[in-house]
Write an enzyme that holds these catalytic residues in place. Structure first.
Site, PDB file in Angstrom:
ATOM      1  CD  GLN A 138      34.188  35.834  46.679  1.00  0.00           C
ATOM      2  OE1 GLN A 138      33.281  35.851  45.849  1.00  0.00           O
ATOM      3  NE2 GLN A 138      35.448  36.028  46.356  1.00  0.00           N
TER       4      GLN A 138
ATOM      5  N   GLY B 265      40.581  43.723  50.579  1.00  0.00           N
ATOM      6  CA  GLY B 265      40.239  42.626  51.479  1.00  0.00           C
ATOM      7  C   GLY B 265      41.410  42.109  52.283  1.00  0.00           C
TER       8      GLY B 265
ATOM      9  CG  ASN C 222      37.309  32.229  48.471  1.00  0.00           C
ATOM     10  OD1 ASN C 222      37.092  31.743  49.582  1.00  0.00           O
ATOM     11  ND2 ASN C 222      38.466  32.119  47.865  1.00  0.00           N
TER      12      ASN C 222
ATOM     13  CB  THR D 193      47.490  60.839  50.682  1.00  0.00           C
ATOM     14  OG1 THR D 193      48.501  61.569  51.365  1.00  0.00           O
ATOM     15  CG2 THR D 193      46.578  61.806  49.946  1.00  0.00           C
TER      16      THR D 193
ATOM     17  CB  SER E  20      37.509  43.286  48.614  1.00  0.00           C
ATOM     18  OG  SER E  20      38.371  43.545  47.533  1.00  0.00           O
ATOM     19  N   GLY E  21      36.274  46.186  47.199  1.00  0.00           N
ATOM     20  CA  GLY E  21      35.489  46.807  46.130  1.00  0.00           C
ATOM     21  C   GLY E  21      35.429  46.049  44.821  1.00  0.00           C
ATOM     22  CG  HIS E  22      38.683  43.409  43.250  1.00  0.00           C
ATOM     23  ND1 HIS E  22      38.910  42.252  42.536  1.00  0.00           N
ATOM     24  CD2 HIS E  22      39.176  43.199  44.487  1.00  0.00           C
ATOM     25  CE1 HIS E  22      39.532  41.380  43.332  1.00  0.00           C
ATOM     26  NE2 HIS E  22      39.708  41.941  44.505  1.00  0.00           N
TER      27      HIS E  22
ATOM     28  CB  CYS F 184      47.807  22.925  37.232  1.00  0.00           C
ATOM     29  SG  CYS F 184      48.627  21.348  37.213  1.00  0.00           S
TER      30      CYS F 184
END
Lengths: 134, 392
Positions: B183, B74, B155, B241, B203-205, B328
């Site tokens: 998202q 992403g 997100n 590659t 984004s794949g994950h 935090c």
């Protein structure tokens, strides 16, 4: 970022949580903008810190530094308690992550603010004390 | 229910690589390891795998009138789309870009870098519920506007933006339109053709492919400068590659995500609503973001008088994994820019808690969270100097 076991212990089972009615000194440090507020209450008899309680809004390390700070000053004389440093707080917790060091500073400030309040109530000028951390 | 469970409820951060995706990828690590650009027969399987993956991805988002380029994810796709369009369009004298204050940092910081190069950036304000309207976009468009970039879904607070309408306005005004759909994939039907999208980031994950693989869709005829320079891979537009196993896994995951939107939305919405209903029985809780146009798995609430990281750590001890907009948790001094942008005071932004569910969560997970969250909140409030003052 990982906390030491000591931090986790004090976060999970913090010592001296609460307030003291008719406290001899009350101090506060931090603000809700930065996300941490610590409030310390002291009961002082014959110049000895007989009891100390805290209330904290903040992250786990803010709660843990508050808790260990109360341990470090309980039973001490006022003169010894004034010497509390944020480094002593960090050491007693077996270290803090770098971005959490400010929590130890807040703990020192909250203790000193409460002691300054005690001095004021005794009619003693707290300025020399305040100078040491302002 | 005393037994400690493993409840992963942070699927907007990342998702598990699914068994099916993992299996598809496996042959391409140690067996079919050839460089797909080599001409010998041993490389044909790898080459075919990439082109098959491109077809699958093209079908999943209806990208037939453009090109799908595989990227590292992403952040790269957002950076490429924004800086690549900016460089190409600035040659026509267009140096104005419109985006929003609630974008991901991969968009905001790419825009920040362009600002230093002399581009003018307009960031649209979201309303108190997190919404951005097509009307806002239309009003911001100027003669020299090169690009509009509005995320498909947020997100943090899950708001789904009116992408097709914003795209239609951009098309009408002859301005390129990019959307970060990281998202949204799998939670809404994405159709770049019918939704008037010129460039789209995935984004794949976020949908069961590995981390480090994504794509950028670019409609045909769009001039886009390279972000990366090198050899001729991906038609020379994205050299390097190709990561064959990840590309095959990505395409499989995209395909599954796109083909199961309806089932996912129905199942996850039910879980999410049950969890939210339970959370709202806790006093001093405020929902962040609209409930009308919202990703099916997203819950974002602020808990009065307590701080997010403390809640996360206490949940962690019970085997529950969630997220917060607290400073935090980010390492910075400020809480979530999205929560501040929709008008939350600092204390409530610090006290935010996000659960993001997906189809791998169960009703037992929801019940387990609802068993453990209220006492954690109560315990932290008992320690908080802000709680009693609020009359709690």
């Amino acid at each position: 970022m990982q906390y030491s076991q000591k931090v986790i212990e004090h976060f999970t089972n913090p010592h001296n949580v609460g307030e003291i009615e008719n406290a001899d000194g009350v101090g506060e440090a931090g603000n809700d903008k930065c996300g941490d507020i610590m409030k310390m209450y002291l009961k002082i008899e014959n110049n000895i810190i007989k009891d100390v309680k805290f209330k904290t809004f903040g992250c786990a390390s803010a709660i843990a530094t508050s808790s260990i700070a109360t341990d470090l000053i309980k039973g001490k004389s006022v003169e010894d308690a004034v010497k509390l440093t944020n480094k002593a707080v960090i050491d007693a917790l077996d270290g803090l992550p770098a971005i959490k060091v400010h929590c130890s500073v807040l703990a020192e400030e909250a203790v000193k603010a409460a002691l300054a309040d005690y001095y004021k109530r005794q009619g003693i000028d707290p300025a020399p004390l305040l100078e040491s951390f302002e | 229910m005393d037994k400690k469970r493993f409840v992963y409820a942070d699927n907007a951060a990342t998702t598990r690589v699914s068994d099916k995706v993992f299996a598809i990828m496996q042959p391409y690590f140690s067996n079919e390891f050839a460089n797909p650009n080599s001409i010998y027969s041993f490389a044909h399987t790898a080459r075919n795998a990439i082109e098959d993956a491109r077809r699958k991805t093209t079908d999943a988002i209806n990208a037939k009138n453009g090109n799908v380029y595989f990227t590292s994810g992403g952040t790269e796709s957002d950076n490429w789309a924004i800086t690549g369009v900016a460089a190409a369009e600035s040659r026509k004298g267009k140096k104005h870009i419109i985006s929003t204050k609630v974008e991901h940092y991969s968009v905001l910081n790419a825009l920040e870098s362009l600002k230093k190069q002399g581009f003018e950036i307009t960031l649209l304000e979201a309303d108190a519920e997190g919404m951005i309207t097509p009307d806002q976009v239309e009003k911001a468009i100027r003669e020299d506007t090169a690009l509009v970039s509005v995320m498909y879904a947020n997100n943090e607070i899950g708001t789904i933006y009116p992408i097709a309408d914003i795209g239609a306005i951009c098309r009408k005004r002859n301005v390129l339109f990019h959307t970060d759909a990281v998202q949204a994939m799998g939670c809404v039907k994405i159709d770049v053709e019918n939704q008037n999208i010129d460039l789209l980031t995935l984004s794949g994950h976020k949908f069961h492919a590995p981390k480090g693989i994504g794509c950028l869709y670019v409609r045909k005829g769009i001039a886009l400068n390279n972000l990366i320079h090198g050899g001729g891979q991906e038609k020379g537009k994205r050299p390097g590659t190709e990561n064959v196993p990840y590309i095959t896994g990505f395409a499989e995951a995209v395909s599954i995500a796109a083909n199961t939107v309806n089932e996912r939305v129905e199942y996850v919405t039910n879980l999410r609503d049950k969890l939210l209903e339970g959370i709202l029985t806790i006093p001093g809780v405020k929902i962040n973001g609209t409930m009308k146009q919202r990703l099916c798995g997203n819950i974002n609430v602020s808990l009065e008088a307590i701080e997010g990281e403390s809640i996360l750590l206490a949940l962690d001890m019970k085997g529950i994994f969630a997220s917060s907009g607290s400073a935090c948790t980010s390492g910075s001094l400020d809480p979530s820019h999205v929560l501040l942008a929709i008008g939350l005071p600092h204390a409530l932004a610090h006290g935010s808690l996000r659960f993001t569910l997906n189809e791998e969560n169960t009703m037992e997970d929801v019940e387990y969270i609802l068993e453990h969250l209220p006492p954690i909140v109560q315990n932290l409030r008992n320690m908080s100097p802000l709680w009693r003052e609020k009359g709690g």
